[in-house]
Scaffold this motif. Structure first.
Motif, PDB file in Angstrom:
ATOM      1  N   UNK A   9       0.899  -1.590   0.024  1.00  0.00           N
ATOM      2  CA  UNK A   9      -0.464   0.187  -0.239  1.00  0.00           C
ATOM      3  C   UNK A   9       0.831   0.853  -0.023  1.00  0.00           C
ATOM      4  N   UNK A  10       2.214   0.912   0.266  1.00  0.00           N
ATOM      5  CA  UNK A  10       2.891   2.203  -0.051  1.00  0.00           C
ATOM      6  C   UNK A  10       2.503   3.058  -1.083  1.00  0.00           C
ATOM      7  N   UNK A  11       1.988   2.675  -2.567  1.00  0.00           N
ATOM      8  CA  UNK A  11       2.105   3.587  -3.302  1.00  0.00           C
ATOM      9  C   UNK A  11       0.939   4.119  -3.614  1.00  0.00           C
ATOM     10  N   UNK A  12      -0.070   3.699  -2.797  1.00  0.00           N
ATOM     11  CA  UNK A  12      -1.280   4.064  -2.330  1.00  0.00           C
ATOM     12  C   UNK A  12      -0.835   5.332  -1.263  1.00  0.00           C
ATOM     13  N   UNK A  13      -0.955   5.315  -0.294  1.00  0.00           N
ATOM     14  CA  UNK A  13      -1.353   5.654   1.346  1.00  0.00           C
ATOM     15  C   UNK A  13       0.165   6.185   1.752  1.00  0.00           C
ATOM     16  N   UNK A  14       0.227   7.792   2.146  1.00  0.00           N
ATOM     17  CA  UNK A  14       0.918   8.592   2.432  1.00  0.00           C
ATOM     18  C   UNK A  14       1.550   7.860   4.040  1.00  0.00           C
ATOM     19  N   UNK A  15       2.765   7.592   4.126  1.00  0.00           N
ATOM     20  CA  UNK A  15       3.550   7.384   4.978  1.00  0.00           C
ATOM     21  C   UNK A  15       3.133   7.589   6.555  1.00  0.00           C
ATOM     22  N   UNK A  16       2.281   9.438   7.006  1.00  0.00           N
ATOM     23  CA  UNK A  16       1.267   9.036   7.631  1.00  0.00           C
ATOM     24  C   UNK A  16       0.339   8.261   8.420  1.00  0.00           C
ATOM     25  N   UNK A  17      -0.081   7.385   7.221  1.00  0.00           N
ATOM     26  CA  UNK A  17      -1.682   6.622   7.416  1.00  0.00           C
ATOM     27  C   UNK A  17      -0.556   5.357   6.949  1.00  0.00           C
ATOM     28  N   UNK A  18       0.317   5.141   6.291  1.00  0.00           N
ATOM     29  CA  UNK A  18       0.968   3.660   6.435  1.00  0.00           C
ATOM     30  C   UNK A  18       1.001   3.636   8.245  1.00  0.00           C
ATOM     31  N   UNK A  19       1.387   4.301   9.026  1.00  0.00           N
ATOM     32  CA  UNK A  19       2.047   4.481  10.351  1.00  0.00           C
ATOM     33  C   UNK A  19       0.683   3.944  11.276  1.00  0.00           C
ATOM     34  N   UNK A  20      -0.237   5.638  11.087  1.00  0.00           N
ATOM     35  CA  UNK A  20      -1.599   4.877  11.583  1.00  0.00           C
ATOM     36  C   UNK A  20      -1.809   3.541  11.232  1.00  0.00           C
ATOM     37  N   UNK A  21      -2.294   2.945  10.187  1.00  0.00           N
ATOM     38  CA  UNK A  21      -2.252   1.607   9.936  1.00  0.00           C
ATOM     39  C   UNK A  21      -1.718   0.635  10.583  1.00  0.00           C
ATOM     40  N   UNK A  22      -0.029   0.887  10.730  1.00  0.00           N
ATOM     41  CA  UNK A  22       0.107  -0.080  11.832  1.00  0.00           C
ATOM     42  C   UNK A  22      -0.071  -0.387  13.146  1.00  0.00           C
ATOM     43  N   UNK A  23      -0.224   0.777  13.318  1.00  0.00           N
ATOM     44  CA  UNK A  23       0.104   1.761  14.757  1.00  0.00           C
ATOM     45  C   UNK A  23      -1.967   0.735  15.396  1.00  0.00           C
ATOM     46  N   UNK A  24      -2.710   1.019  15.010  1.00  0.00           N
ATOM     47  CA  UNK A  24      -4.404   0.782  15.139  1.00  0.00           C
ATOM     48  C   UNK A  24      -4.418  -0.277  14.459  1.00  0.00           C
ATOM     49  N   UNK A  25      -4.416  -1.192  13.270  1.00  0.00           N
ATOM     50  CA  UNK A  25      -4.402  -2.114  12.422  1.00  0.00           C
ATOM     51  C   UNK A  25      -4.150  -3.203  13.422  1.00  0.00           C
ATOM     52  N   UNK A  26      -4.671  -4.669  13.292  1.00  0.00           N
ATOM     53  CA  UNK A  26      -4.830  -6.091  13.201  1.00  0.00           C
ATOM     54  C   UNK A  26      -4.145  -7.107  13.168  1.00  0.00           C
ATOM     55  N   UNK A  27      -3.650  -7.611  12.885  1.00  0.00           N
ATOM     56  CA  UNK A  27      -2.530  -8.097  11.805  1.00  0.00           C
ATOM     57  C   UNK A  27      -3.391  -9.868  11.752  1.00  0.00           C
TER      58      UNK A  27
END
Length: 210
Positions: A9-27
């Motif tokens: 998703x790096x080509x779709x989302x900005x780095x700030x959003x990627x970091x938020x997904x990493x913090x709040x998402x459940x793998x």
């Protein structure tokens, strides 16, 4: 998880959003055949698919299923989005077609990010567009294609999303997903084999002519 997010998703989302997904998402990792969503359940999170394939099905009043579309890596499910945003019960069933890796996003963040990130809003709108086109394609195939053409399209789609010309399934399972009878599917599979399109093996179909 951050590396997989950036790769998919790096080509779709900005780095700030990627970091938020990493913090709040459940793998999550699920095995083939695992039921991710059931009809009638409330949906509390949305899946971002990292790898694998998910099939999305609808059910009629008699309990017969119809395959709507497949989700691949980098996809999400518009039907899930709709249920999450509307806080309504699911009208679809989602099952892992292959082993899969997902990141589950909480409803609260989905709504927050729509206002906060343009890339997320565009992603959601594009997901709606893609899934709508796939459902229209399903409707067209039911309305305009003969059952043998629908069957061949189904097999080719399945081979494409799994990247494998050997399809492990049963005649009954295909019948469920194409909303027809096992007898019809068995007859048409034999016809396709005689035409040189496929090879039939026990619980496996090999596409020959793609």
């Amino acid at each position: 998880m951050i590396k997989e997010l950036q790769a998919n998703y790096g080509h779709i989302f900005e780095e700030e959003l990627i970091n938020e997904i990493n913090q709040t998402g459940t793998y999550r990792e699920v095995h083939e055949g695992h039921k991710l969503m059931e009809i009638g359940e409330y949906v509390k999170s949305m899946p971002l698919l990292i790898s694998g394939v998910i099939k999305v099905l609808r059910e009629d009043g008699d309990g017969d299923e119809l395959l709507l579309y497949f989700l691949e890596h980098g996809d999400t499910c518009a039907m899930t989005l709709n249920c999450c945003m509307g806080h309504t019960k699911s009208e679809i069933r989602a099952i892992a077609e292959t082993n899969a890796k997902l990141i589950m996003i909480p409803i609260q963040k989905m709504e927050e990010w729509l206002a906060k990130y343009t890339s997320w809003r565009n992603f959601v709108l594009l997901s709606y567009h893609n899934r709508l086109n796939e459902m229209l394609e399903t409707i067209d195939s039911i309305a305009f294609l003969r059952m043998d053409d629908r069957l061949l399209k189904y097999l080719r789609d399945k081979a494409r999303v799994t990247n494998d010309n050997d399809i492990s399934t049963t005649h009954q399972q295909i019948a469920y997903e194409l909303h027809t009878s096992r007898v019809v599917i068995s007859r048409l599979l034999k016809k396709l084999e005689n035409l040189g399109e496929i090879e039939l093996h026990r619980n496996q179909i090999r596409l020959v002519n793609i």
